[in-house]
Design a protein around this motif. Sequence first.
Motif, PDB file in Angstrom:
ATOM      1  N   ARG A 107     -70.238 -32.726  50.535  1.00 57.25           N
ATOM      2  CA  ARG A 107     -69.502 -32.476  51.781  1.00 57.25           C
ATOM      3  C   ARG A 107     -69.886 -31.110  52.370  1.00 57.25           C
ATOM      4  NH1 ARG A 107     -65.519 -29.296  52.558  1.00 57.25           N
ATOM      5  NH2 ARG A 107     -64.945 -29.155  50.348  1.00 57.25           N
ATOM      6  N   ILE A 108     -70.016 -30.111  51.494  1.00 58.41           N
ATOM      7  CA  ILE A 108     -70.399 -28.776  51.961  1.00 58.41           C
ATOM      8  C   ILE A 108     -71.798 -28.810  52.564  1.00 58.41           C
ATOM      9  CG2 ILE A 108     -70.838 -26.390  51.264  1.00 58.41           C
ATOM     10  CD1 ILE A 108     -68.785 -26.864  48.995  1.00 58.41           C
ATOM     11  N   SER A 140     -72.063 -30.535  55.961  1.00 61.81           N
ATOM     12  CA  SER A 140     -71.416 -29.842  57.082  1.00 61.81           C
ATOM     13  C   SER A 140     -72.394 -28.995  57.882  1.00 61.81           C
ATOM     14  CB  SER A 140     -70.274 -28.963  56.560  1.00 61.81           C
ATOM     15  OG  SER A 140     -70.798 -27.872  55.798  1.00 61.81           O
ATOM     16  N   ASP A 141     -73.600 -28.822  57.388  1.00 60.79           N
ATOM     17  CA  ASP A 141     -74.590 -27.965  58.045  1.00 60.79           C
ATOM     18  C   ASP A 141     -75.907 -28.717  58.169  1.00 60.79           C
ATOM     19  OD1 ASP A 141     -75.311 -24.857  58.663  1.00 60.79           O
ATOM     20  OD2 ASP A 141     -76.973 -25.859  57.655  1.00 60.79           O
ATOM     21  N   SER A 168     -78.464 -29.803  55.141  1.00 64.03           N
ATOM     22  CA  SER A 168     -78.710 -31.232  54.935  1.00 64.03           C
ATOM     23  C   SER A 168     -80.206 -31.530  54.910  1.00 64.03           C
ATOM     24  CB  SER A 168     -78.043 -32.047  56.044  1.00 64.03           C
ATOM     25  OG  SER A 168     -76.652 -31.875  56.041  1.00 64.03           O
TER      26      SER A 168
END
Length: 285
Positions: free
Chosen positions: A50-51, A54-55, A59
């Motif tokens: 998830r962290i 978020s970017d 990713s």
Amino acid sequence: MNTATTTRPITQAELEEILGAIRIPACPAAVTEVMEEARKEEPQLKVLARIIASDVGMSAMAIKLANSPMFGSASRAKSVQQAVNRLGIRNIINVVIAVALRNTASDLPADVMEKFWTRASTLALATGVLARKHVGIQPETAYTYALFQDSAIPVMMLNFPEYAAMYAGAGDCGNRLVEQERARFHCDHAVVGWLLARNWGLPPKIASAIRYHHDPELYILPEQELPSDALALIAVTLIAEHVIADFMEGAEPEEGRAFDNAKTFLGTSEGDLDEFRDIIAHALN
């Protein structure tokens, strides 16, 4: 980059002077969040995914690293979750750190930084791949160290307007650069990199390796000052620097005593170097 410039212990007064003159970037929230999750008894890969997701930059890098020769999988990771599952916790930290380091230098000239990060990422990949050929050197740790080794150079550029021109003049020659850094700024990027690594919570052996990677006496330093596993990180990265010079224009790998010491420490023969060149050539292609 390695040099023949003697490193000596930093006094508290000198350390305070450095900290007073140089702004060390704060540890980004994403790095803190990932490291806190990684330190838990049962870290959750879904939380880490998830962290990362978020970017966009994190990713993209996670998928790129998961599909790199460090992992050698026949199937390609196509999603962040697939990449995270393949990378594991240590390499997820690498992804977050790499993107965070780039972001700290976002205000610097794009062309200069693109060249710098291309070399750093290539060296990190090569070092991680070569670490797999050496017993006792974790590829993930070697990758992190090689990526972070010269990370204070952009920090020096941000703090000193005249630094970029000096860096360009020194090229890839660490000897010239460190001598000029100490003469003009009373510190060098190895010391600043050590402070940055400690500030960002990197493992002590990585911070120690950064601190001493320009010291000509590093192979005889006491174990409590430079542990052997930290010394191994310096040595394998120096070998990787030498190997990637064959594939990168303008690279000036360290020759002479430093290179010979690294080969001796790791037991690297000329035949091994030929094998490493083939491995890295395949990896970079």
